[in-house]
Design a protein around this motif. Structure first.
Motif, PDB file in Angstrom:
ATOM      1  N   VAL A  22     -11.100 -12.977  35.171  1.00 15.04           N
ATOM      2  CA  VAL A  22     -12.449 -13.297  34.687  1.00 15.04           C
ATOM      3  C   VAL A  22     -13.297 -12.024  34.670  1.00 15.04           C
ATOM      4  O   VAL A  22     -13.987 -11.730  33.695  1.00 15.04           O
ATOM      5  N   GLY A  23     -13.251 -11.258  35.748  1.00 14.68           N
ATOM      6  CA  GLY A  23     -14.004 -10.005  35.800  1.00 14.68           C
ATOM      7  C   GLY A  23     -13.598  -9.043  34.706  1.00 14.68           C
ATOM      8  O   GLY A  23     -14.457  -8.414  34.064  1.00 14.68           O
ATOM      9  N   GLY A  24     -12.315  -8.926  34.449  1.00 11.61           N
ATOM     10  CA  GLY A  24     -11.829  -8.049  33.382  1.00 11.61           C
ATOM     11  C   GLY A  24     -12.275  -8.506  32.004  1.00 11.61           C
ATOM     12  O   GLY A  24     -12.684  -7.694  31.163  1.00 11.61           O
ATOM     13  N   ALA A  25     -12.223  -9.817  31.769  1.00  8.41           N
ATOM     14  CA  ALA A  25     -12.663 -10.359  30.481  1.00  8.41           C
ATOM     15  C   ALA A  25     -14.166 -10.146  30.292  1.00  8.41           C
ATOM     16  O   ALA A  25     -14.625  -9.815  29.190  1.00  8.41           O
ATOM     17  N   LEU A  26     -14.928 -10.300  31.368  1.00  3.22           N
ATOM     18  CA  LEU A  26     -16.373 -10.044  31.290  1.00  3.22           C
ATOM     19  C   LEU A  26     -16.648  -8.569  31.005  1.00  3.22           C
ATOM     20  O   LEU A  26     -17.524  -8.229  30.197  1.00  3.22           O
ATOM     21  N   ALA A  27     -15.929  -7.678  31.669  1.00 11.48           N
ATOM     22  CA  ALA A  27     -16.118  -6.240  31.451  1.00 11.48           C
ATOM     23  C   ALA A  27     -15.841  -5.872  30.001  1.00 11.48           C
ATOM     24  O   ALA A  27     -16.608  -5.125  29.384  1.00 11.48           O
ATOM     25  N   THR A  28     -14.777  -6.416  29.440  1.00 10.51           N
ATOM     26  CA  THR A  28     -14.448  -6.149  28.045  1.00 10.51           C
ATOM     27  C   THR A  28     -15.536  -6.676  27.128  1.00 10.51           C
ATOM     28  O   THR A  28     -16.015  -5.973  26.236  1.00 10.51           O
ATOM     29  N   ARG A  29     -15.955  -7.892  27.366  1.00  9.69           N
ATOM     30  CA  ARG A  29     -16.979  -8.509  26.519  1.00  9.69           C
ATOM     31  C   ARG A  29     -18.311  -7.770  26.581  1.00  9.69           C
ATOM     32  O   ARG A  29     -19.000  -7.621  25.571  1.00  9.69           O
ATOM     33  N   LEU A  30     -18.682  -7.304  27.770  1.00 11.75           N
ATOM     34  CA  LEU A  30     -19.979  -6.658  27.955  1.00 11.75           C
ATOM     35  C   LEU A  30     -19.928  -5.140  27.780  1.00 11.75           C
ATOM     36  O   LEU A  30     -20.955  -4.463  27.873  1.00 11.75           O
ATOM     37  N   GLY A  31     -18.735  -4.603  27.565  1.00 12.25           N
ATOM     38  CA  GLY A  31     -18.601  -3.161  27.396  1.00 12.25           C
ATOM     39  C   GLY A  31     -18.859  -2.383  28.676  1.00 12.25           C
ATOM     40  O   GLY A  31     -19.399  -1.280  28.647  1.00 12.25           O
ATOM     41  N   LEU A  32     -18.446  -2.952  29.812  1.00 18.13           N
ATOM     42  CA  LEU A  32     -18.647  -2.315  31.110  1.00 18.13           C
ATOM     43  C   LEU A  32     -17.318  -1.812  31.673  1.00 18.13           C
ATOM     44  O   LEU A  32     -16.240  -2.191  31.206  1.00 18.13           O
ATOM     45  N   ALA A  33     -17.410  -0.970  32.677  1.00 15.62           N
ATOM     46  CA  ALA A  33     -16.221  -0.455  33.345  1.00 15.62           C
ATOM     47  C   ALA A  33     -15.462  -1.591  34.023  1.00 15.62           C
ATOM     48  O   ALA A  33     -16.011  -2.668  34.267  1.00 15.62           O
ATOM     49  N   ALA A  34     -14.217  -1.331  34.350  1.00 17.27           N
ATOM     50  CA  ALA A  34     -13.394  -2.312  35.058  1.00 17.27           C
ATOM     51  C   ALA A  34     -14.097  -2.731  36.348  1.00 17.27           C
ATOM     52  O   ALA A  34     -14.759  -1.911  36.998  1.00 17.27           O
ATOM     53  N   PRO A  35     -13.982  -3.990  36.721  1.00 16.81           N
ATOM     54  CA  PRO A  35     -14.669  -4.493  37.915  1.00 16.81           C
ATOM     55  C   PRO A  35     -14.158  -3.862  39.200  1.00 16.81           C
ATOM     56  O   PRO A  35     -13.004  -3.437  39.285  1.00 16.81           O
ATOM     57  N   ARG A  36     -15.012  -3.839  40.186  1.00 11.84           N
ATOM     58  CA  ARG A  36     -14.621  -3.499  41.551  1.00 11.84           C
ATOM     59  C   ARG A  36     -14.305  -4.808  42.251  1.00 11.84           C
ATOM     60  O   ARG A  36     -14.979  -5.810  42.016  1.00 11.84           O
ATOM     61  N   THR A  37     -13.316  -4.804  43.116  1.00 12.69           N
ATOM     62  CA  THR A  37     -12.906  -6.028  43.806  1.00 12.69           C
ATOM     63  C   THR A  37     -13.125  -5.909  45.305  1.00 12.69           C
ATOM     64  O   THR A  37     -12.775  -4.895  45.907  1.00 12.69           O
ATOM     65  N   ILE A  38     -13.695  -6.961  45.868  1.00 14.23           N
ATOM     66  CA  ILE A  38     -13.803  -7.117  47.317  1.00 14.23           C
ATOM     67  C   ILE A  38     -12.958  -8.337  47.667  1.00 14.23           C
ATOM     68  O   ILE A  38     -13.222  -9.438  47.192  1.00 14.23           O
ATOM     69  N   ASP A  39     -11.930  -8.118  48.461  1.00 14.50           N
ATOM     70  CA  ASP A  39     -11.010  -9.190  48.855  1.00 14.50           C
ATOM     71  C   ASP A  39     -11.193  -9.446  50.346  1.00 14.50           C
ATOM     72  O   ASP A  39     -10.877  -8.581  51.169  1.00 14.50           O
ATOM     73  N   VAL A  40     -11.746 -10.612  50.698  1.00 12.78           N
ATOM     74  CA  VAL A  40     -12.023 -10.883  52.115  1.00 12.78           C
ATOM     75  C   VAL A  40     -10.752 -10.854  52.958  1.00 12.78           C
ATOM     76  O   VAL A  40     -10.825 -10.571  54.164  1.00 12.78           O
ATOM     77  N   SER A  41      -9.597 -11.098  52.350  1.00  8.19           N
ATOM     78  CA  SER A  41      -8.360 -11.051  53.132  1.00  8.19           C
ATOM     79  C   SER A  41      -8.106  -9.638  53.657  1.00  8.19           C
ATOM     80  O   SER A  41      -7.474  -9.471  54.699  1.00  8.19           O
ATOM     81  N   GLU A  42      -8.609  -8.624  52.966  1.00 11.77           N
ATOM     82  CA  GLU A  42      -8.455  -7.243  53.417  1.00 11.77           C
ATOM     83  C   GLU A  42      -9.479  -6.888  54.504  1.00 11.77           C
ATOM     84  O   GLU A  42      -9.259  -5.971  55.284  1.00 11.77           O
ATOM     85  N   LEU A  43     -10.585  -7.604  54.536  1.00  8.08           N
ATOM     86  CA  LEU A  43     -11.599  -7.341  55.556  1.00  8.08           C
ATOM     87  C   LEU A  43     -11.224  -7.966  56.892  1.00  8.08           C
ATOM     88  O   LEU A  43     -11.539  -7.423  57.949  1.00  8.08           O
TER      89      LEU A  43
END
Length: 162
Positions: A22-43
């Protein structure tokens, strides 16, 4: 900047994968850089350690987002506790005016719908601007996350801000 946050306590989850699509599709649609991800499993347990620098960095990243994709599996009819622990570290109105896209996965649709409502209420309390509708997906429909994300994002009324 688009930020994807996955509230699944399991690493490499299908919820995380769908949210990143979803983040990638939004970035493409809005012409923004690839999303940054925060994964709580890593925290992990650092979420419960006051003053943890990694968690503080994640919270700061959430606050810098222009679009926030917040994803969670459904646990007991709501979003996960670990996602709540992360979001509880934000100050009042900590997501002011940030567009928030909810992504919820569940075993059955009524559970997904309930968790979506609860998550939207929390994001609204933090002064985010949740997009309507959110994406609620049952486990049986998670096989093609890319297609599901593309179809969902194509129907959203989201515009690039700033």
């Amino acid at each position: 900047m688009i930020v994807v946050v996955s509230g699944n306590p399991r690493p490499h989850s299908r919820t995380l994968h769908l949210a990143e699509e979803v983040g990638g599709a939004l970035a493409t649609r809005l012409g923004l850089a690839a999303p940054r991800t925060i994964d709580v499993s890593e925290l992990g347990p650092r979420l419960l350690q006051p003053g943890d620098g990694t968690v503080a960095g994640a919270v700061a990243t959430l606050q810098r987002a222009s679009v926030l994709v917040v994803a969670t599996p459904t646990y007991k009819g709501s979003f996960t506790g670990v996602l709540k622990v992360l979001l509880d570290q934000l100050p009042a109105a900590g997501l002011k005016d940030i567009t928030a896209v909810t992504v919820v996965t569940a075993g059955v649709q009524p559970q997904a719908d309930a968790a979506t409502r609860h998550l939207r209420e929390l994001l609204t309390e933090l002064a985010a601007a949740p997009v309507d509708p959110g994406l609620a997906v049952v486990d049986a429909d998670l096989a093609d996350a890319g297609r599901t994300a593309a179809e969902y994002v194509s129907g959203l009324a989201v515009e690039r801000r700033g």
